[in-house]
Write an enzyme that holds these catalytic residues in place. Structure first.
Site, short mmCIF file in Angstrom:
data_model
loop_
_atom_site.label_atom_id
_atom_site.label_comp_id
_atom_site.label_asym_id
_atom_site.label_seq_id
_atom_site.Cartn_x
_atom_site.Cartn_y
_atom_site.Cartn_z
N LYS A 22 8.75 -2.88 6.76
CA LYS A 22 7.63 -3.83 6.90
C LYS A 22 7.86 -5.07 6.04
O LYS A 22 7.69 -6.20 6.49
CB LYS A 22 6.32 -3.15 6.49
CG LYS A 22 5.16 -4.11 6.32
CD LYS A 22 3.89 -3.41 5.95
CE LYS A 22 3.64 -3.23 4.48
NZ LYS A 22 3.23 -4.45 3.75
N ASN A 23 8.24 -4.85 4.78
CA ASN A 23 8.32 -5.98 3.85
C ASN A 23 9.53 -6.88 4.07
O ASN A 23 9.65 -7.93 3.43
CB ASN A 23 8.28 -5.48 2.40
CG ASN A 23 6.88 -5.04 2.01
OD1 ASN A 23 5.93 -5.19 2.78
ND2 ASN A 23 6.74 -4.49 0.80
N ARG A 93 -2.22 -10.34 3.29
CA ARG A 93 -1.84 -11.30 2.29
C ARG A 93 -0.48 -11.97 2.57
O ARG A 93 -0.28 -13.14 2.25
CB ARG A 93 -1.77 -10.50 0.99
CG ARG A 93 -1.39 -11.22 -0.19
CD ARG A 93 -1.20 -10.26 -1.33
NE ARG A 93 -0.26 -10.88 -2.25
CZ ARG A 93 -0.59 -11.87 -3.05
NH1 ARG A 93 -1.82 -12.29 -3.12
NH2 ARG A 93 0.32 -12.42 -3.82
N CYS A 117 -4.55 -6.14 0.46
CA CYS A 117 -4.91 -4.94 -0.30
C CYS A 117 -5.72 -5.32 -1.55
O CYS A 117 -5.42 -6.32 -2.20
CB CYS A 117 -3.66 -4.21 -0.75
SG CYS A 117 -2.92 -3.18 0.50
N ARG A 122 -4.04 -10.63 -7.50
CA ARG A 122 -2.92 -11.08 -6.67
C ARG A 122 -2.98 -12.56 -6.29
O ARG A 122 -3.12 -12.92 -5.12
CB ARG A 122 -2.81 -10.21 -5.41
CG ARG A 122 -2.60 -8.76 -5.72
CD ARG A 122 -2.35 -7.94 -4.49
NE ARG A 122 -0.97 -8.03 -4.04
CZ ARG A 122 -0.49 -7.33 -3.02
NH1 ARG A 122 -1.28 -6.53 -2.35
NH2 ARG A 122 0.77 -7.43 -2.67
N ASP A 306 5.16 0.37 -5.07
CA ASP A 306 4.71 0.89 -3.77
C ASP A 306 4.96 2.40 -3.62
O ASP A 306 4.55 2.98 -2.61
CB ASP A 306 5.39 0.13 -2.62
CG ASP A 306 4.81 -1.26 -2.43
OD1 ASP A 306 3.79 -1.58 -3.06
OD2 ASP A 306 5.38 -2.04 -1.63
N VAL A 328 3.14 -3.53 -12.59
CA VAL A 328 3.27 -4.67 -11.68
C VAL A 328 1.89 -5.21 -11.28
O VAL A 328 1.65 -6.41 -11.32
CB VAL A 328 4.10 -4.30 -10.43
CG1 VAL A 328 4.19 -5.47 -9.46
CG2 VAL A 328 5.50 -3.84 -10.82
N ARG A 398 -1.36 -0.16 8.66
CA ARG A 398 -0.73 -1.43 8.30
C ARG A 398 0.73 -1.21 7.89
O ARG A 398 1.54 -2.13 8.03
CB ARG A 398 -1.46 -2.08 7.10
CG ARG A 398 -2.86 -2.60 7.45
CD ARG A 398 -3.43 -3.36 6.28
NE ARG A 398 -2.41 -4.20 5.68
CZ ARG A 398 -2.28 -4.44 4.38
NH1 ARG A 398 -3.13 -3.93 3.53
NH2 ARG A 398 -1.31 -5.20 3.93
C1 UD1 Z 1 5.29 -7.63 -2.45
C2 UD1 Z 1 5.20 -6.53 -1.43
C3 UD1 Z 1 4.30 -5.40 -1.92
C4 UD1 Z 1 4.76 -4.93 -3.30
C5 UD1 Z 1 4.94 -6.09 -4.27
C6 UD1 Z 1 5.58 -5.67 -5.59
C7 UD1 Z 1 5.50 -7.74 0.64
C8 UD1 Z 1 4.90 -8.24 1.92
N1 UD1 Z 1 4.68 -7.10 -0.19
O1 UD1 Z 1 3.97 -8.14 -2.63
O2 UD1 Z 1 4.36 -4.33 -0.98
O3 UD1 Z 1 3.80 -4.03 -3.83
O4 UD1 Z 1 5.78 -7.10 -3.68
O5 UD1 Z 1 6.79 -5.05 -5.36
O6 UD1 Z 1 6.68 -7.91 0.41
N2 UD1 Z 1 1.78 -12.91 -9.05
C9 UD1 Z 1 1.17 -13.98 -9.67
N3 UD1 Z 1 1.23 -15.21 -9.06
C10 UD1 Z 1 1.87 -15.41 -7.86
C11 UD1 Z 1 2.49 -14.30 -7.25
C12 UD1 Z 1 2.42 -13.07 -7.87
O7 UD1 Z 1 0.59 -13.85 -10.73
O8 UD1 Z 1 1.87 -16.54 -7.37
C13 UD1 Z 1 1.74 -11.57 -9.70
C14 UD1 Z 1 0.96 -10.54 -8.87
O9 UD1 Z 1 -0.43 -10.61 -9.12
C15 UD1 Z 1 1.57 -9.25 -9.35
C16 UD1 Z 1 3.04 -9.64 -9.60
O10 UD1 Z 1 3.05 -11.04 -9.72
O11 UD1 Z 1 0.99 -8.83 -10.54
C17 UD1 Z 1 3.99 -9.22 -8.51
O12 UD1 Z 1 3.47 -9.59 -7.25
P1 UD1 Z 1 4.39 -10.00 -6.02
O13 UD1 Z 1 5.80 -9.57 -6.26
O14 UD1 Z 1 4.15 -11.43 -5.72
O15 UD1 Z 1 3.78 -9.13 -4.85
P2 UD1 Z 1 3.75 -9.54 -3.35
O16 UD1 Z 1 4.91 -10.42 -3.06
O17 UD1 Z 1 2.40 -9.97 -2.96
#
Ligand code: UD1
Length: 419
Positions: A22-23, A93, A117, A122, A306, A328, A398
Site C-alpha cells: 500500500k505505502n 492522509r 488515521c 501528524r 506499523d 515515531v 484501507r
Molecule cells: C508513513 C506511512 C505510515 C507509517 C509512517 C511511519 C505512508 C502512506 N504511510 O506515514 O504507514 O506509519 O510513514 O513509518 O507511507 N511529521 C512532522 N511533520 C511533517 C511530517 C511528519 O512532524 O511534515 C512527523 C509525524 O507527525 C510523525 C513523524 O514525523 O511523528 C513521522 O511521520 P511520517 O514519516 O511523515 O509518516 P507518514 O509519511 O504520514
C-alpha cells in the site's frame, strides 16, 4: 458498518500470497501525475486507500483503467483540475502526495489539509517547508493548501525529522525542478526506494534512495512507463505474527524477507522458527508458549511503527514481561484499551506499553480505531476464547486486501457480517 466475527483457538496453517505494498502504491499513483504518457502499474493491492486515490486522480480528469489482477493504467495528460477536495483527503492522509507532483508539473495545486488515521497530530509542515524552499508560494486558507510556483528550483533540504511521505513528496517535486535538489535526513524506507525506482524508469535522475541523502537532478519531463509494486512488508509481518500467536505453520509467497529484518529478528526472539528464500517466508511455532519481546519503534531500518500494535497483541499472550516503546507517533496505543477488555495485562507509561503475558485472552466486542490497531484486534481474536466481534473494520479495509479470505485460506474461522 461491516464487522468481523472471529472464532478463536485455531492454529493457522497453509500458504498465501502477499499483496503489493500500500505505502508504495500510493506515492506511485501520485507519481502518475508527472508522466507525459500512460503509466501501467501492476501488483497493485485491492484496497480502499487505492480506490480513494484513483477517485482523486479521476476527479482531476485523469483517465484510469483497471485491468485484470488490478493492473492500473493512468493517463494524466488529460488532467483538467489541480484540486484535491476535503471529502477525499480527509479519509486518507496520503492524498497530500499529489501536492509535489502537481506543483512541479503544472505549477499549481489546491490540496485539502489531510485527515487519515487518528494517531497523533501528524502535521505536514515539513512537506510545505521543503516546497517553499524550492520556490513555491504556499498559503493555507479555509483548510486548503493553495500552492503556486513557476518552475521549482533545486536546493539543499535538511529534514528536521525523518518523514516518509515528506521525503516522497519532495523527491517527486524535485524530479522536474530546475537544478539539483539534495534531501538530507531522508527516509530510507523500502517504499521510498520503490518510488525512486519507478521515477527513474520514467526518466528521473535520482541517486541515493535508500540512504539518508537523496540527490535529484531535475529534468524537463518524465514519460509513462510500466512498473510493478514491491510486496507489502507490513501485511507480511502481520500474517507472520498471526501464525506465531496461533502456534501455527504457514508459508507466505511473493514477499521479500530482506525488507523486514527487524520484524523477523523479534519473531525469532519470541521463539518462532523462520525459513526464508528470496521471495518466501515460512514460519513455524512449535513451542507451548511465545516469549515476550521488547521493541522500540524507529524509522527504517529500525522496527516499523506499523508493526507495533501487532507485537503488542503478541506480547499479551506471551510468557514474561515485554516493553514496547513507540517513538515515531504520539497516541498510537489505541488498541491497548481494547486488548485490556479481552483480559490483557498492559500498563502504559508515557510512550511505553508494558505487558505481562496472560495464558488466555477472552473474546469481547471490540472497536477498530486505526488501521494497524485494528489488525492487532483481529490477531487477538484469533487466539481468544470464544467469538470476538471487531467493529468498524473499514479501517482494516484501507490496508489489508481481503483479510478474511486470506485468514480463511489459512484455516481461521472468520467471517464478515455486513452492518
Ligand atoms: C508513513 C506511512 C505510515 C507509517 C509512517 C511511519 C505512508 C502512506 N504511510 O506515514 O504507514 O506509519 O510513514 O513509518 O507511507 N511529521 C512532522 N511533520 C511533517 C511530517 C511528519 O512532524 O511534515 C512527523 C509525524 O507527525 C510523525 C513523524 O514525523 O511523528 C513521522 O511521520 P511520517 O514519516 O511523515 O509518516 P507518514 O509519511 O504520514
Amino acid at each position: 458498518m461491516d464487522k468481523l466475527i472471529i472464532q478463536g483457538g485455531i492454529k493457522l496453517q497453509g500458504e498465501i500470497r502477499i499483496s503489493g505494498a500500500k505505502n508504495a502504491a500510493l506515492p506511485i499513483l501520485a507519481a502518475t501525475l508527472l508522466a507525459d504518457g500512460v503509466m501501467t502499474i501492476s501488483n497493485m493491492p485491492h484496497l480502499h486507500d487505492i480506490t480513494t486515490t484513483m477517485e482523486l486522480l479521476g476527479r482531476m480528469g485523469c483517465e484510469l483503467t483497471v485491468g485484470e489482477k488490478m493492473v492500473i493504467q493512468v493517463d494524466s495528460r488529460v488532467i483538467r483540475e489541480f484540486f484535491a477536495p476535503y471529502d477525499l483527503v480527509r479519509t486518507m492522509r496520503a492524498s497530500i502526495l499529489v501536492l509535489g507532483p502537481l506543483l512541479t508539473r503544472f505549477g499549481r495545486a489546491d490540496v485539502s489539509l489531510p485527515g487519515g488515521c487518528a494517531i497523533g497530530s501528524r502535521p505536514v509542515n515539513l512537506h510545505l517547508e521543503g516546497l517553499a524552499a524550492m520556490g513555491a508560494n504556499l498559503q493555507v486558507e479555509g483548510g486548503y493548501i493553495r500552492a503556486v510556483a513557476n518552475r521549482l528550483k533545486g536546493c539543499d533540504l535538511v529534514m528536521d525529522l525523518v518523514t516518509v511521505t515528506g521525503t516522497e513528496n519532495l523527491m517527486m517535486a524535485a524530479t522536474m525542478a530546475k537544478g539539483v535538489t539534495v534531501i538530507r535526513n531522508a527516509a530510507r524506507e523500502p517504499e521510498v526506494v520503490d518510488l525512486a525506482n519507478c521515477l527513474i524508469k520514467m526518466g528521473a535522475k535520482i541517486e541515493g534512495a535508500g540512504t539518508d541523502t537523496i540527490r535529484i537532478e531535475g529534468v524537463d519531463g518524465l514519460t509513462g512507463t510500466e512498473y510493478e509494486i514491491l510486496p507489502d512488508r507490513i501485511e507480511t509481518g502481520t500474517y507472520l505474527v498471526a501464525a506465531a500467536m496461533t502456534r501455527g505453520h504457514i508459508k507466505l509467497k511473493n514477499t521479500q524477507p530482506a525488507l523486514l529484518e527487524a520484524v523477523l529478528a523479534k519473531l525469532h526472539d519470541s521463539g518462532a522458527e523462520l525459513t526464508t528464500t528470496e521471495s518466501t517466508i515460512e514460519i513455524k511455532m512449535n513451542k507451548e508458549r511465545l516469549r515476550a519481546v521488547s521493541i522500540h519503534t524507529s524509522p527504517y531500518p529500525g522496527f516499523p511503527t506499523d508493526m507495533q500494535a501487532q507485537f503488542t497483541a503478541l506480547n499479551c499472550i506471551a510468557e514474561g514481561t515485554g516493553t514496547i516503546t513507540e517513538s515515531v507517533f504520539e497516541n498510537r496505543f489505541m488498541h491497548v484499551q481494547e486488548l485490556q477488555r479481552m483480559g490483557a495485562q498492559i500498563k502504559i507509561e508515557g510512550n511505553t506499553a508494558i505487558t505481562s503475558g496472560v495464558s488466555k485472552l477472552k473474546s469481547a466486542p471490540l472497536m477498530a480505531t486505526d488501521l494497524r490497531a485494528s489488525a492487532s484486534l483481529v490477531l487477538a481474536g484469533l487466539v481468544a476464547e470464544g467469538a470476538t466481534e471487531v467493529n468498524r473494520i473499514y479501517h482494516i479495509d484501507r490496508g489489508y486486501e481481503t483479510i478474511e479470505e486470506k485468514l480463511s485460506n489459512l484455516g481461521a474461522q472468520i467471517r464478515r457480517v455486513p452492518g
